[in-house]
Design a protein around this motif. Structure first.
Motif, PDB file in Angstrom:
ATOM      1  N   VAL A   6       0.628  -1.435   0.125  1.00 22.60           N
ATOM      2  CA  VAL A   6      -0.049  -0.053  -0.115  1.00 22.60           C
ATOM      3  C   VAL A   6       0.829   1.284   0.029  1.00 22.60           C
ATOM      4  O   VAL A   6       1.897   0.998   0.361  1.00 22.60           O
ATOM      5  CB  VAL A   6      -0.926   0.339   1.381  1.00 22.60           C
ATOM      6  CG1 VAL A   6      -2.046  -0.972   1.176  1.00 22.60           C
ATOM      7  CG2 VAL A   6      -0.138  -0.096   2.417  1.00 22.60           C
ATOM      8  N   CYS A  23      -9.813  -4.020   5.545  1.00 18.72           N
ATOM      9  CA  CYS A  23      -8.793  -4.686   4.790  1.00 18.72           C
ATOM     10  C   CYS A  23      -8.926  -6.110   5.259  1.00 18.72           C
ATOM     11  O   CYS A  23      -9.134  -6.591   6.464  1.00 18.72           O
ATOM     12  CB  CYS A  23      -7.458  -4.566   5.752  1.00 18.72           C
ATOM     13  SG  CYS A  23      -6.238  -5.433   4.979  1.00 18.72           S
ATOM     14  N   CYS A  50      -0.682  -8.543   2.695  1.00 18.42           N
ATOM     15  CA  CYS A  50      -1.212  -7.482   1.684  1.00 18.42           C
ATOM     16  C   CYS A  50      -1.447  -8.125   0.470  1.00 18.42           C
ATOM     17  O   CYS A  50      -0.294  -8.530  -0.115  1.00 18.42           O
ATOM     18  CB  CYS A  50      -0.497  -6.141   1.574  1.00 18.42           C
ATOM     19  SG  CYS A  50      -1.130  -5.036   0.526  1.00 18.42           S
ATOM     20  N   CYS A  53      -5.109  -5.789  -2.829  1.00 17.14           N
ATOM     21  CA  CYS A  53      -6.519  -5.949  -3.337  1.00 17.14           C
ATOM     22  C   CYS A  53      -7.277  -4.578  -3.631  1.00 17.14           C
ATOM     23  O   CYS A  53      -8.128  -4.171  -4.443  1.00 17.14           O
ATOM     24  CB  CYS A  53      -7.273  -6.564  -2.550  1.00 17.14           C
ATOM     25  SG  CYS A  53      -7.709  -5.898  -0.924  1.00 17.14           S
ATOM     26  N   ASP A  54      -6.598  -3.481  -2.926  1.00 15.91           N
ATOM     27  CA  ASP A  54      -7.140  -2.068  -2.897  1.00 15.91           C
ATOM     28  C   ASP A  54      -8.229  -1.913  -2.463  1.00 15.91           C
ATOM     29  O   ASP A  54      -8.908  -0.766  -2.826  1.00 15.91           O
ATOM     30  CB  ASP A  54      -6.877  -1.672  -4.460  1.00 15.91           C
ATOM     31  CG  ASP A  54      -7.095   0.015  -4.617  1.00 15.91           C
ATOM     32  OD1 ASP A  54      -6.734   0.673  -3.886  1.00 15.91           O
ATOM     33  OD2 ASP A  54      -7.540   0.417  -5.551  1.00 15.91           O
ATOM     34  N   CYS A  56      -8.927  -1.135   0.581  1.00 12.24           N
ATOM     35  CA  CYS A  56      -8.483   0.131   1.445  1.00 12.24           C
ATOM     36  C   CYS A  56      -8.640   1.209   0.817  1.00 12.24           C
ATOM     37  O   CYS A  56      -9.254   2.497   1.059  1.00 12.24           O
ATOM     38  CB  CYS A  56      -7.324   0.159   2.115  1.00 12.24           C
ATOM     39  SG  CYS A  56      -5.736  -0.315   0.876  1.00 12.24           S
TER      40      CYS A  56
HETATM   41  S1  SF4 Z   1      -7.248  -3.682   1.907  1.00  9.02           S
HETATM   42 FE1  SF4 Z   1      -6.118  -5.001   0.307  1.00  9.02          FE
HETATM   43  S2  SF4 Z   1      -4.177  -3.471  -0.662  1.00  9.02           S
HETATM   44 FE2  SF4 Z   1      -5.354  -2.528   1.225  1.00  9.02          FE
HETATM   45  S3  SF4 Z   1      -3.856  -3.097   2.998  1.00  9.02           S
HETATM   46 FE3  SF4 Z   1      -5.506  -4.794   3.027  1.00  9.02          FE
HETATM   47  S4  SF4 Z   1      -4.722  -6.343   1.613  1.00  9.02           S
HETATM   48 FE4  SF4 Z   1      -3.528  -4.669   1.153  1.00  9.02          FE
END
Ligand code: SF4
Ligand code: SF4
Ligand code: SF4
Lengths: 77, 288
Positions: A6, A23, A50, A53-54, A56
């Motif tokens: 991120v 998340c 992580c 996936c975006d 967040c």
């Molecule tokens: S939502 Fe997805 S991109 Fe954002 S921190 Fe979590 S796993 Fe990573």
């Protein structure tokens, strides 16, 4: 090696924690540090989880965070 | 590690961010979904226009980098009507709030749907007049506490999807700020649909609505939407009225094809007036 990472624009964040909550793999937590406006921005506490996936990035009301996929060499795709 | 750019950044007036919206306000989340939907649509961004009215959601026009209009209160749809009729090549998006669109501009909303003008209306419904201080709006659910209903509202609220269906909209959907992916898809459908399209996004106003109603901050609101929403595409539209703590039914409720207003108008005048009528013609996007 993490599948994603991120980017956080600390000074845009208003500390709402919506990214932290939604998340799916619990990569984020609010930091105890303050940004320039006095909010606690998120920081990465579980980088390996992580997926890039975006989600967040989709939730953030302040355009302050987004996720992206990493390739085999850990390079952004 | 800004290895790749935020996909939405290209559609923001970055120099104006951070925006004025409160911490945890849902409006910014809807803008994320909208920017992504424009990317998905493959539309030429130079041909997408955003028109907003007045209110917190009316600020969207000032934060997106598309050609945009921040118009007078309740009058986003009349401005959008002029734009679309003068230049049918544009994708005209009306992006505003429930108060602006359904109260002050309520008649424009109804009649634009009746005419089936090809504009795409995104209504951020935060259930109050936010910018002016959290007064009751036509969309405020019964029993909700607002600055003008300190003992709770006793008025029935306006069921927007039902209203728009009755008025004749080609597309009607509702999602909340919890449903980011569904919202993006609905916005894409809206952009692609010919005719009058209406998307209601139920969105938190933690500062005025949720706080007064003991419903917590922005995060608590999104969690509330997660727990209280139900996807029901074939819902009976009577069931879509919202109450303060009850179910929020989401989905795509209307998707039909009707003759579009601008096209019908041009054909009508061509038939009636023949050579005396000249429909707008374009070369490289410029009116000739
Ligand atoms: S939502 Fe997805 S991109 Fe954002 S921190 Fe979590 S796993 Fe990573
Ligand atoms: S969602 Fe955005 S504004 Fe809220 S804490 Fe995360 S980065 Fe900050
Ligand atoms: S007053 Fe409400 S709708 Fe307006 S920016 Fe603040 S939280 Fe959002």
């Amino acid at each position: 090696m993490a599948k994603g990472a991120v980017h956080i624009t600390v000074d845009r964040c208003k500390g709402c924690a919506i990214c932290v909550e939604f998340c799916p793999t619990h990569v984020l937590a609010l930091s105890t540090a303050f940004n320039g406006k006095g909010y606690h921005p998120p920081h990465v506490v579980n980088a390996e989880k992580c997926s890039g996936c975006d989600l967040c990035g989709m939730y953030c009301p302040d355009f302050a965070i987004y996720g992206f996929k990493l390739g085999k060499q850990g390079v952004a795709q | 590690m800004a290895a790749v750019a935020n996909p939405v950044e290209q559609f923001l007036r970055s120099e104006r961010i951070p925006h004025i919206w409160c911490p945890g306000c849902g409006i910014g989340t809807t803008v994320n979904a909208f920017a992504r939907a424009v990317i998905d649509s493959g539309l030429d961004p130079l041909k997408v226009v955003v028109v907003s009215g007045i209110g917190c959601s009316g600020r969207v026009a000032g934060y997106v980098s598309f050609d945009s209009f921040h118009t007078t209160h309740g009058r986003a749809i009349p401005f959008a009507t002029g734009l679309k009729l003068a230049n049918p090549e544009l994708t005209v998006v009306v992006y505003s709030g429930d108060g602006d669109l359904s109260a002050i501009g309520g008649n424009h909303l109804i009649h634009s749907a009746r005419r089936n003008l090809d504009i795409k209306v995104i209504c951020v419904n935060n259930l109050v007049y936010a910018m002016t201080g959290g007064q009751s709006a036509p969309t405020t659910p019964e029993t909700a506490n607002t600055s003008t209903s300190p003992y709770g509202s006793f008025e029935p609220d306006l069921n927007l999807p039902k209203l728009l269906d009755a008025a004749g909209a080609s597309y009607v959907a509702r999602w909340t700020t919890y449903h980011v992916k569904q919202m993006e898809r609905a916005m894409l459908e809206l952009l692609r649909k010919k005719g009058f399209g209406f998307l209601e996004v139920v969105s938190q106003c933690p500062t005025l609505y949720q706080r007064r109603n003991g419903m917590g901050d922005g995060l608590e609101s999104v969690k509330f939407y997660k727990e209280h929403s139900k996807v029901k595409n074939d819902a009976c539209l009577d069931d879509l009225a919202m109450d303060k703590i009850g179910e929020i039914i989401c989905g795509r409720f209307v998707d039909r094809d009707r003759p579009e207003y601008g096209q019908t108008m041009r054909e009508f005048y061509q038939n009636k007036l023949g050579a005396k009528y000249r429909a707008p013609e374009f070369q490289d996007g410029v009116l000739v």
